[in-house]
Each structure stands twice: as structure tokens, then as C-alpha cells.
Write an enzyme that holds these catalytic residues in place. Structure first.
Site, short mmCIF file in Angstrom:
data_model
loop_
_atom_site.label_atom_id
_atom_site.label_comp_id
_atom_site.label_asym_id
_atom_site.label_seq_id
_atom_site.Cartn_x
_atom_site.Cartn_y
_atom_site.Cartn_z
N HIS A 241 -14.84 57.80 -0.04
CA HIS A 241 -13.45 57.56 -1.46
C HIS A 241 -14.54 58.09 -2.34
O HIS A 241 -14.57 58.32 -3.24
CB HIS A 241 -13.78 56.29 -0.60
CG HIS A 241 -12.81 55.61 -0.28
ND1 HIS A 241 -11.66 56.38 0.02
CD2 HIS A 241 -13.30 54.17 0.61
CE1 HIS A 241 -11.39 55.74 1.55
NE2 HIS A 241 -12.04 54.77 1.93
N LYS A 341 -21.35 46.13 1.52
CA LYS A 341 -20.61 45.37 1.87
C LYS A 341 -21.84 43.97 1.98
O LYS A 341 -22.93 44.08 1.21
CB LYS A 341 -20.55 44.90 3.35
CG LYS A 341 -19.99 46.05 3.92
CD LYS A 341 -17.98 45.39 4.14
CE LYS A 341 -17.40 47.10 4.42
NZ LYS A 341 -16.25 47.04 3.88
C1 BG6 Z 1 -12.20 51.62 3.10
C2 BG6 Z 1 -13.24 50.91 4.42
O1 BG6 Z 1 -11.90 52.73 3.10
O2 BG6 Z 1 -12.17 51.11 1.99
C3 BG6 Z 1 -13.54 49.27 3.93
O3 BG6 Z 1 -13.14 51.27 5.79
C4 BG6 Z 1 -13.71 49.53 2.74
O4 BG6 Z 1 -15.26 48.55 4.11
C5 BG6 Z 1 -12.32 49.88 2.11
O5 BG6 Z 1 -13.21 47.88 2.64
C6 BG6 Z 1 -12.13 48.69 0.15
O6 BG6 Z 1 -10.65 49.75 -0.41
P1 BG6 Z 1 -10.07 48.98 -1.21
O7 BG6 Z 1 -8.96 49.31 -1.70
O8 BG6 Z 1 -10.57 47.51 -1.60
O9 BG6 Z 1 -11.59 49.71 -2.74
#
Ligand code: BG6
Length: 494
Positions: A241, A341
């Protein structure tokens, strides 16, 4: 682009992703009348559920996430699209029965999208079995496969997986999801950059001091101990991401919005990132693990006390890194990225810090120092674009303060839609621009692999941070002592 009627076949339909994202997204698309007439949703699961039980389950999933008041008649209409098929995805029989079912006359549209919401270790095998049972043949309609991340565990495994699945599918049939690309504000980054001319002349090494990307979460690893302990924050968030966000902020204007044009530009950025040699890993990356602490006033466990985490784990729940993009536009500008986290606040932001203006003009005044201009892109939960400017304070003295110009993209009465709605619809349209091409995944692994390899052998120590804090002390990453993490979207006076 027009969306075709199709059969969405969901593997892992009783799992968490389907429950919290996929089913609610398909429901919202249906009530917004965006699912083409005749579209069906076929759930594959191991549990011995009948149709009645499945509908009751989906009702719960949808009710829990419905944006507006739950409407019984709309759900009735949605439920006509649903069907449950019991099967063990490890067994050939499941696919024979699936093929028979899908081939029944006039029951299911012949365009089929297979959503693999399953353990990545099963991707290859499931595709092989689908292919053996002729389920990828495109004689009567298109066949597309959506794969969730992580795509591989490192560069080698990603290449091996790619090699395997390319026996069964062409690149055009593969939709590698990075759900960040479905977020409204992430797409707005492209609009902000390419539909406005004002900032473009400044968007380069001549005016920008550095760029930060932060994704912090208040939640811990929840019930995902087993997966998370083998992944860690670098694989879970940064490799995917956050690097995607980086490409959108830094890429050159693509020639069009067409998928290949967009992805070509993103890959160019990834290819230009200066490789981090193993001996330089500690100057470029930092890892940490949460210890017990307080989040929102509540006492929470440390990572090592979470379920399914070995007591001696050095898996990182916080990772940060510094990168350089060695191209004409960005040479010399540091990019700082971090994710964690159990941090102080849940938010995703891109913060762009501009260089200092020359101060000579204010030489004999009270203005000793001026804050740099920042452009702040709030991705979530607050979605905003802010530009911070220095203005004069009212009064007789020549002193200054910081104010921000706000170009938020959503009005208060406009609801946000979930990223999965956008992406699930794109699959029906055959629009791959918001999905990852293999070379994007490949180059992203190339960037983080040296860090992961170094961390993998350093098993004696990991820095910790109290849950509920902004992470471990990693200021050594910054190039200049005046640079530091920015956590706020409102002016920070120094
Ligand atoms: C996921 C991860 O791809 O994205 C998670 O595996 C994370 O650990 C999540 O919490 C975060 O996504 P968003 O959309 O909640 O920001």
C-alpha cells in the site's frame, strides 16, 4: 466502460474479508443499481450450509456494514443473486461440481470472475484445479481472477508464483488487488496532481524538501497472529500500500488514464528507486514491536502476548524507511515512510514539505523563522487536501503564523464508499488501471528485499514502543536534524 453481467465466484466466502468487505460491497453496488442485470454471486465454502443458512449469514454481514438503514426489500432483491456451493478447495471434486453447476443452462452468466479470498499458499493449486476443469476457457465469455495480497513472500516467491499462474492465465485475466487504489482519496491524489496546474511547476527537487507517508493504526493484530507473525509490517503495508501511494505522488503524468499508461509510469518510479545495499539497511530502515500500553485509555497487551505469536518473536509491528528516487524530478529528495499497529492514532497521510524561502526580506523584523509550506493529503479517516501558508499576524509587529487552505473533496452530506465497491465494479468493466501489473509487484519486492533479508537474520533484538505511542525512536533515518515525523493535519508551530 460498460460493466458486463457476470458470475462472481468467491472462494473463501465464509472468511473475514468476504464478511467485512466483499459481501457488503456487492450489496451496496446492487442497491446503487451498479450490478448489471443478471449478475450472480456464487459463494464457495467448506461449511455444510444450505441456501437458507447462507442467506441468513449474508444478511448479518450486510446489516453490520449497511451505510443506510437496512432495507428488507432491497436485501430480498440482492439475495436472489446469491447461491452457496459447498466444497473443499483442496479437492478436485469441488471443481468438477463447480463446472457442472456453472454450465447449467441459463443459470449463471458465462462471464466469470473468480475472487480468491484464500490463503496465498493456495493460489497456485486453486488456479491449477480451475484450469484442469476448463474453468478458465473463454469460449463463451471472459474469465478473470482477482488475487488478494500478499503476492509472494519476497521477490523469489513472487516470481515463482507468477511463473506458475502464467501457465493458466494471461496477464489480462489477472487482477491483483491493492485495495488502497480503490480509496476515493487515493484516486483524488491523481486528480489533485493532474487536473490542477498550480503546483505542478513546484512538484520537484527544486522546491520540495522531503515527503513523508504515514499509515498508523490503533488496532493490534487482532486474530491474525499466525499470518502477521510471518509477514510483519514491512510486507503487510509498506511493500504494497505505501509504495503504491509513493508512486502516485511522484510519477510523471501518464499519457492517459488507460491502465497500461498509468501502470507504466508507476513502474518507472519503482525502477528509479535507489537500491538499498545490505550494509546500508540500518541507515535506511527501522523496525519496532509494540509492548503493552494504553490505546484510547484502554490497557492493551503487547505483541508478544497476542494469540499465536511465539514468545521470542522479532516480527516488526512498526516499520519505517527512507528512499530516494534517482530520476530527473526527484534526485536528492528523501522520502520517509512509516507504518505501525497500536499507535497513538489511526490515520493515513501524505505530507509534502517544501523548502524554506530565503529570509533576507525579513532581516530586521520580529520574524526569526518561518514554518515551511506543507501540502497535506489526508487519506483516512480525515479526507482532505490542505496547503499551509505563512501569513502575517494582525497587529503592529511584523510577525507571522501558519494558516491552511482547505480543498476537501467530500461535502458533509456525501457518504464515503468502500474501496472494494470501486474495485469489484472495475473487474466487471474489465478496467485494470487500479490493479497491479506483475512488474509493479516485482519492483516493489526488489526495494524491500534487502531490508527483509537483513532483518531475517538479526533475531536477537528488536526495539519496542509502548502501545498507544507514535512508535519507536527512529529519528536516525532523517537526513537533517530539523526534519521529523509529522503526525498532524493542522499547523504545527515550532
Ligand atoms: C491490509 C493489511 O492490507 O490493510 C492490514 O493486511 C491493515 O494489516 C489494512 O490493517 C489497512 O487497510 P485500511 O483500509 O483499514 O487502511
Amino acid at each position: 466502460m460498460k460493466a458486463d453481467p457476470c458470475t462472481y465466484v468467491i472462494f473463501g466466502a465464509t472468511g473475514n474479508l468476504s464478511r467485512v468487505k466483499l459481501m457488503p460491497a456487492l450489496y451496496h453496488l446492487d442497491i446503487a443499481k451498479r450490478l448489471p442485470e443478471g449478475t450472480r454471486i456464487l459463494a464457495i465454502g467448506r461449511r455444510p450450509w444450505d441456501q437458507k443458512k447462507w442467506l441468513a449469514e449474508v444478511r448479518d454481514m450486510v446489516q453490520a456494514k449497511a451505510r443506510d438503514d437496512f432495507d428488507e426489500s432491497l436485501f430480498q432483491r440482492f439475495s436472489e443473486r446469491l447461491q452457496y456451493h459447498q466444497g473443499d478447495i483442496q479437492q478436485e471434486q469441488c471443481y468438477r461440481e463447480l463446472a457442472e453447476l456453472l454450465n447449467q443452462k441459463n443459470k449463471f452468466p458465462k462471464n466469470i470472475a473468480f475472487y480468491l479470498s484464500i490463503s496465498p499458499s493456495d493460489f497456485g493449486r486453486v488456479m491449477e484445479l480451475l484450469s484442469n476443469n476448463s474453468l478458465f476457457d473463454e469460449e463463451y465469455g471472459w474469465r478473470r481472477v482477482i488475487i488478494e495480497k500478499p503476492f509472494g513472500y519476497d521477490l523469489d516467491s513472487a516470481e515463482a508464483l507468477q511463473k506458475r499462474i502464467s501457465h493458466y492465465l494471461t496477464e489480462e485475466q489477472i487482477y491483483r488487488i491493492d485495495h488502497y487504489l480503490g480509496k476515493g482519496m487515493v484516486q483524488n491524489v491523481l486528480v489533485f496532481r493532474f487536473a490542477n496546474v498550480m503546483l505542478e511547476p513546484l512538484w520537484n527537487r527544486n522546491y520540495i524538501d522531503h515527503i513523508q507517508i504515514t499509515h498508523s493504526e490503533e488496532i493490534g493484530i487482532e486474530s491474525r497472529g499466525e499470518y502477521y507473525n510471518s509477514a510483519g509490517a514491512m510486507r503487510d503495508m509498506l511493500q504494497s500500500h505505501l509504495l503504491q501511494l509513493l508512486t502516485l505522488v511522484t510519477m510523471e503524468p501518464p499519457v492517459s488514464m488507460e491502465a497500461e499508461a498509468l501502470r507504466d509510469e508507476k513502474v518507472k518510479v519503482l525502477k528509479s528507486i535507489r537500491p538499498i545495499p545490505k550494509e546500508a539497511v540500518h541507515g535506511h530502515a527501522f523496525r519496532g514491536q509494540y509492548a503493552k500500553g494504553h490505546v484510547n485509555g484502554e490497557k492493551v497487551n503487547g505483541y508478544l502476548q497476542e494469540d499465536n505469536v511465539p514468545a521470542n518473536s522479532v516480527t516488526e509491528t512498526y516499520a519505517s524507511m527512507k528512499l530516494y528516487i534517482d530520476n530527473w524530478r526527484w534526485r536528492g529528495v528523501p522520502f520517509y515512510m512509516r507504518t505501525g499497529k497500536r499507535m497513538a492514532k489511526a490515520q493515513s497521510t501524505i505530507s509534502i514539505c517544501f523548502r524554506h524561502p530565503p529570509l533576507q526580506f525579513f532581516r530586521d523584523t520580529d520574524v526569526q523563522c518561518m514554518n515551511q509550506n506543507w501540502v497535506l493529503l489526508g487519506i483516512q479517516p480525515e479526507e482532505c487536501i490542505r496547503i499551509e501558508m505563512t501569513v502575517k499576524e494582525p497587529g503592529l509587529e511584523m510577525s507571522t503564523r501558519t494558516r491552511s487552505l482547505d480543498a476537501s473533496f467530500r461535502n458533509e452530506d456525501e457518504k464515503s464508499i468502500d474501496a472494494y465497491e470501486d474495485l469489484l465494479l472495475d473487474v466487471l468493466k474489465g478496467d485494470r488501471s487500479l490493479f497491479l501489473r506483475f512488474d509493479e509487484v516485482e519492483y516493489a519486492w526488489r526495494i524491500v528485499d534487502p531490508i527483509l533479508q537483513t532483518w531475517a537474520i538479526e533475531r536477537d533484538y528488536i526495539a519496542t514502543y509502548p502501545a498507544g505511542s507514535w512508535g519507536p525512536e527512529d529519528s536516525r533515518l532523517f537526513d537533517k536534524s530539523v526534519q521529523s515525523w509529522r503526525s498532524s493535519l493542522t499547523p504545527e508551530c515550532k
